[in-house]
Design an enzyme around this catalytic site. Structure first.
Site, PDB file in Angstrom:
ATOM      1  N   ASN A   9       0.860  -1.187   0.000  1.00 39.65           N
ATOM      2  CA  ASN A   9       0.000   0.000   0.000  1.00 39.65           C
ATOM      3  C   ASN A   9       0.896   1.236   0.000  1.00 39.65           C
ATOM      4  O   ASN A   9       1.494   1.568   1.016  1.00 39.65           O
ATOM      5  CB  ASN A   9      -0.900  -0.041   1.243  1.00 39.65           C
ATOM      6  CG  ASN A   9      -1.715   1.224   1.403  1.00 39.65           C
ATOM      7  OD1 ASN A   9      -1.803   2.045   0.490  1.00 39.65           O
ATOM      8  ND2 ASN A   9      -2.309   1.396   2.579  1.00 39.65           N
ATOM      9  N   LYS A  11       0.044   4.250  -0.168  1.00 42.99           N
ATOM     10  CA  LYS A  11      -0.615   5.420   0.445  1.00 42.99           C
ATOM     11  C   LYS A  11      -0.455   6.630  -0.488  1.00 42.99           C
ATOM     12  O   LYS A  11      -0.439   6.451  -1.698  1.00 42.99           O
ATOM     13  CB  LYS A  11      -0.074   5.654   1.856  1.00 42.99           C
ATOM     14  CG  LYS A  11      -0.169   4.371   2.696  1.00 42.99           C
ATOM     15  CD  LYS A  11       0.094   4.562   4.173  1.00 42.99           C
ATOM     16  CE  LYS A  11      -0.054   3.224   4.882  1.00 42.99           C
ATOM     17  NZ  LYS A  11       0.109   3.324   6.333  1.00 42.99           N
ATOM     18  N   HIS A 101      -9.365   1.101   5.056  1.00 42.60           N
ATOM     19  CA  HIS A 101      -8.069   1.293   5.721  1.00 42.60           C
ATOM     20  C   HIS A 101      -8.256   2.196   6.949  1.00 42.60           C
ATOM     21  O   HIS A 101      -9.079   3.113   6.924  1.00 42.60           O
ATOM     22  CB  HIS A 101      -7.054   1.913   4.754  1.00 42.60           C
ATOM     23  CG  HIS A 101      -5.656   1.869   5.298  1.00 42.60           C
ATOM     24  ND1 HIS A 101      -5.199   2.808   6.199  1.00 42.60           N
ATOM     25  CD2 HIS A 101      -4.648   0.990   5.121  1.00 42.60           C
ATOM     26  CE1 HIS A 101      -3.953   2.504   6.533  1.00 42.60           C
ATOM     27  NE2 HIS A 101      -3.596   1.407   5.897  1.00 42.60           N
ATOM     28  N   GLU A 103      -6.669   4.602   8.009  1.00 37.20           N
ATOM     29  CA  GLU A 103      -6.510   6.044   7.749  1.00 37.20           C
ATOM     30  C   GLU A 103      -7.786   6.634   7.163  1.00 37.20           C
ATOM     31  O   GLU A 103      -8.111   7.797   7.413  1.00 37.20           O
ATOM     32  CB  GLU A 103      -5.288   6.259   6.838  1.00 37.20           C
ATOM     33  CG  GLU A 103      -3.998   6.005   7.629  1.00 37.20           C
ATOM     34  CD  GLU A 103      -2.832   5.466   6.823  1.00 37.20           C
ATOM     35  OE1 GLU A 103      -2.864   5.541   5.579  1.00 37.20           O
ATOM     36  OE2 GLU A 103      -1.890   4.949   7.449  1.00 37.20           O
ATOM     37  N   GLU A 173      -4.823  -4.867  10.724  1.00 39.20           N
ATOM     38  CA  GLU A 173      -3.786  -3.857  10.932  1.00 39.20           C
ATOM     39  C   GLU A 173      -4.052  -3.115  12.242  1.00 39.20           C
ATOM     40  O   GLU A 173      -4.860  -2.183  12.273  1.00 39.20           O
ATOM     41  CB  GLU A 173      -3.794  -2.840   9.783  1.00 39.20           C
ATOM     42  CG  GLU A 173      -3.526  -3.441   8.423  1.00 39.20           C
ATOM     43  CD  GLU A 173      -3.003  -2.391   7.441  1.00 39.20           C
ATOM     44  OE1 GLU A 173      -1.905  -2.604   6.921  1.00 39.20           O
ATOM     45  OE2 GLU A 173      -3.663  -1.373   7.220  1.00 39.20           O
ATOM     46  N   GLY A 179       3.127   2.406  10.745  1.00 39.85           N
ATOM     47  CA  GLY A 179       4.044   3.518  10.546  1.00 39.85           C
ATOM     48  C   GLY A 179       4.791   3.925  11.799  1.00 39.85           C
ATOM     49  O   GLY A 179       5.433   4.971  11.833  1.00 39.85           O
ATOM     50  N   SER A 219       4.112  -2.058  10.177  1.00 41.58           N
ATOM     51  CA  SER A 219       5.576  -2.083  10.335  1.00 41.58           C
ATOM     52  C   SER A 219       6.208  -3.407   9.902  1.00 41.58           C
ATOM     53  O   SER A 219       7.196  -3.856  10.482  1.00 41.58           O
ATOM     54  CB  SER A 219       5.975  -1.731  11.769  1.00 41.58           C
ATOM     55  OG  SER A 219       5.529  -0.411  12.097  1.00 41.58           O
TER      56      SER A 219
HETATM   57  P1  13P Z   1       3.459   0.519   7.589  1.00 36.67           P
HETATM   58  O1  13P Z   1       3.939  -0.768   6.942  1.00 36.67           O
HETATM   59  O2  13P Z   1       4.147   1.734   7.043  1.00 36.67           O
HETATM   60  O3  13P Z   1       3.441   0.413   9.068  1.00 36.67           O
HETATM   61  O4  13P Z   1       1.909   0.687   7.117  1.00 36.67           O
HETATM   62  C1  13P Z   1       1.030  -0.365   7.282  1.00 36.67           C
HETATM   63  C2  13P Z   1      -0.222  -0.044   6.552  1.00 36.67           C
HETATM   64  O5  13P Z   1      -1.011   0.773   6.962  1.00 36.67           O
HETATM   65  C3  13P Z   1      -0.465  -0.744   5.277  1.00 36.67           C
HETATM   66  O6  13P Z   1      -1.760  -0.523   4.819  1.00 36.67           O
END
Ligand code: 13P
Length: 256
Positions: A9, A11, A101, A103, A173, A179, A219
């Protein structure tokens, strides 16, 4: 048996020119590492504006990499300024669509019901939803992470058939691991992924639940992916930051 899935992803990162460079590097690195695509499926999830260029490269060169979108409209099209319909994404050759997601749930107030509608549109257009669920830090600290996540699963998949559930992907997740560099332990990932599969079995039958791929995200790096993948109910990873570096993401794909 469930083929492991490694989905990157991106983003809100990389324009369409940078996207072409990363996909080329990724294809080259996977081939250099003699990656066996039967042992893990590799998928990139770029921003909408990159998808046409990624399609041209991947389909044109017949690269063994799948691609999909980060979101989709809950509407079929029409007077919805700024929305991208499932039909548009299917026409671009997308195989996957990430829905719900954390976010989007957090910054765009997406509810389980909206996620459910988006997943339904994705399925109706012949694509595979990657339905994201997972608790935040406060819920984890209260010890309510399993119940919280299962409630999201119930709401996000409401009304789907066993066949649809068998074919879709769920990504667990935990928000506190996204992140932050703070990866969940393999045991944490297994606990919730197993609980999700158990719930799918209760609602749709174990035959369907045995086929649904359940990913862990948060992560994930080349250095920690193998231990997570060793867990029986973890069928792959949804990768953010590490998917923006070809060598690192190829290392994740080649976890075996
Ligand atoms: P990270 O791998 O940067 O922690 O992000 C995970 C994520 O939200 C994937 O959709």
């Amino acid at each position: 048996t469930r083929t492991p899935l490694m989905a990157g992803n991106w983003k809100s990162n990389l324009n369409h020119q940078e996207a072409v460079v990363l996909v080329q590097k990724l294809a080259w690195t996977l081939s250099d590492k003699k990656h066996d695509h039967a042992r893990s499926e590799v998928v990139v999830i770029p921003p909408f504006t990159d998808l046409r260029s990624v399609q041209t490269l991947i389909d044109g060169d017949k690269l063994p990499i799948g691609y999909g979108a980060q979101d989709v409209s809950a509407h079929d099209g029409g007077a919805y300024t700024g929305e991208i319909s499932a039909a548009m994404l299917a026409k671009l050759g997308c195989s996957y669509v990430v829905v719900g997601h954390s976010e989007r749930r957090e910054y765009h107030a997406e509810s389980d019901q909206l996620v459910n509608e988006k997943a339904a549109k994705t399925l109706a257009a012949g694509m595979t939803p990657i339905v994201c669920v997972g608790e935040g830090l406060e819920v984890r600290q209260a010890g309510e992470h399993v119940a919280y996540t299962l409630a999201q699963v119930d709401g996000s998949l409401a009304g789907f058939t066993a066949e649809q559930v068998a074919g879709l992907v769920i990504a667990y997740e935990p928000v506190w691991a996204i992140g932050t560099g703070e990866v969940a332990t393999p045991e944490d990932a297994q606990e919730v992924c197993a609980a999700i599969r158990g719930r799918l079995g209760e609602t749709w039958g174990t035959e369907a639940a045995d086929q649904t791929r359940i990913l862990y995200g948060g992560s994930v790096k080349a250095a920690n992916v193998a231990a997570i993948m060793a867990k029986p109910d973890v069928d792959g990873a949804l990768v953010g930051g590490a998917s923006l570096v070809a060598e690192e993401f190829a290392g994740i794909a080649r976890f075996y």
